[in-house]
Scaffold this active site. Structure first.
Site, short mmCIF file in Angstrom:
data_model
loop_
_atom_site.label_atom_id
_atom_site.label_comp_id
_atom_site.label_asym_id
_atom_site.label_seq_id
_atom_site.Cartn_x
_atom_site.Cartn_y
_atom_site.Cartn_z
N ALA A 11 -3.66 -1.86 17.21
CA ALA A 11 -4.55 -3.00 17.47
C ALA A 11 -6.01 -2.72 17.12
O ALA A 11 -6.74 -3.62 16.69
CB ALA A 11 -4.45 -3.40 18.94
N THR A 15 -8.94 -5.25 15.85
CA THR A 15 -10.07 -5.67 16.69
C THR A 15 -11.37 -5.44 15.92
O THR A 15 -12.32 -6.19 16.05
CB THR A 15 -10.13 -4.95 18.06
OG1 THR A 15 -10.04 -3.55 17.83
CG2 THR A 15 -9.01 -5.38 18.97
N GLN A 90 1.73 -1.27 13.81
CA GLN A 90 2.24 -1.93 15.01
C GLN A 90 1.72 -3.36 15.08
O GLN A 90 2.11 -4.12 15.96
CB GLN A 90 1.76 -1.16 16.25
CG GLN A 90 2.34 0.23 16.37
CD GLN A 90 1.69 1.01 17.50
OE1 GLN A 90 0.64 1.63 17.32
NE2 GLN A 90 2.27 0.99 18.67
N HIS A 110 6.56 -3.89 14.00
CA HIS A 110 6.77 -5.00 14.95
C HIS A 110 6.90 -6.34 14.23
O HIS A 110 6.63 -7.39 14.80
CB HIS A 110 5.65 -5.03 15.98
CG HIS A 110 5.61 -3.80 16.85
ND1 HIS A 110 4.55 -3.48 17.66
CD2 HIS A 110 6.53 -2.81 17.03
CE1 HIS A 110 4.81 -2.33 18.29
NE2 HIS A 110 5.99 -1.92 17.92
N CYS A 121 20.97 -19.44 8.81
CA CYS A 121 21.43 -19.07 7.45
C CYS A 121 20.59 -17.97 6.83
O CYS A 121 20.84 -17.54 5.71
CB CYS A 121 21.45 -20.31 6.55
SG CYS A 121 19.82 -20.84 5.98
N CYS A 154 20.90 -27.23 6.70
CA CYS A 154 21.32 -26.18 7.65
C CYS A 154 20.91 -26.52 9.08
O CYS A 154 21.69 -26.40 10.01
CB CYS A 154 20.71 -24.85 7.21
SG CYS A 154 20.74 -23.59 8.49
N ASN A 217 -9.43 6.62 17.45
CA ASN A 217 -9.26 5.55 18.45
C ASN A 217 -10.43 5.60 19.40
O ASN A 217 -10.93 6.68 19.71
CB ASN A 217 -7.94 5.76 19.21
CG ASN A 217 -7.50 4.53 19.96
OD1 ASN A 217 -7.42 3.45 19.39
ND2 ASN A 217 -7.22 4.66 21.24
#
Length: 255
Positions: A11, A15, A90, A110, A121, A154, A217
């Site tokens: 993240a 950010t 992620q 993710h 389908c 479908c 980080n």
């Protein structure tokens, strides 16, 4: 032989480009826990109201409207220099694709908001096309005509390729990431708190394979003790700097 760098982004890289964090102290879901429902697969499958809310929320969310920042662009530069072998993320904001990294190198652990599919389908859709028609069709269904059903549409439910709560991660995503991390010369973690598994396990995978780990980080992570380099600086500034230094080193080594 050029250096092989594997990267995991979380993240924090987004950010830095203006997307609010979901899980941090000021995160969207920390402040509004009811909004986690937008990515609840059971609610999505069983309730038209929840599906309409989920689609509308995603369209109006900064995740859909954001643009890549300087940190995303730095990773494109790293790839163009021939040094990036894996960009596992992620994040599902598709900003690495928007920035220009190649889909062969990106692994969306993710999933991604950039593409969607029919749950019946499995027809693929560009999410932008669905978002453009959301006012006319707030609960998107598949219009693909099925030859084996007399050319009838479908009509399956369409969802984005984001991994919703209650769904499995994309097939083979972790396996590919673990393989490329353990074969790399360096592993960089950029803006991940390393709390969400299985993605977080890439850090110990690297360490066990003897691959030096860099963690960039703002806050501490549970794997800081296995890092060979810790960078607690603004990612929007620190990552472009690290990329430029790494490219300069690689070029010096080749001379």
């Amino acid at each position: 032989m050029s250096k092989k760098i594997a990267v995991l982004t979380g993240a924090g890289i987004s950010t830095s480009a203006g997307i609010p964090d979901f899980r941090g102290p000021d995160g969207v879901w920390t402040k509004h826990p009811e909004q986690t429902k937008v990515y609840d697969i059971d609610a999505f499958l069983t309730s038209q109201k929840d599906r309409e809310y989920s689609w509308r929320w995603q369209k109006e969310s900064p995740v859909w409207n954001a643009q890549p920042g300087t940190a995303h662009k730095a990773l494109v530069k790293l790839e163009k220099a021939g040094l990036l072998t894996l960009l596992a993320t992620q994040n599902f904001d598709a900003l690495h694709e928007k920035a220009g990294n190649s889909p062969d190198i990106i692994v969306n652990l993710h999933g991604t908001i950039g593409t969607s599919h029919c749950m019946k389908c499995h027809a693929k859709y560009a999410t932008a096309d669905i978002m453009a028609r959301l006012d006319e069709e707030p609960d998107p269904h598949c219009h693909r005509r099925l030859k084996y059903q007399g050319d009838m549409p479908c009509n399956g439910i369409i969802k984005t390729d984001v991994v919703y709560f209650g769904e499995m991660l994309p097939d083979g995503a972790m396996e590919k990431s673990m393989r490329l991390v353990s074969q790399a010369d360096e592993f960089w973690v950029i803006g991940s708190t390393l709390e969400v598994f299985p993605a977080a396990s890439l850090a110990p995978v690297a360490a066990q394979a003897g691959v030096p780990v860099t963690i960039m980080n703002m806050g501490k992570t549970q794997y800081d003790n296995i890092a060979t380099r810790l960078i607690h600086e603004d990612i929007a500034v620190a990552l472009p700097k690290l990329v430029d230094e790494t490219i300069a080193e690689a070029q010096a080594d080749e001379q």
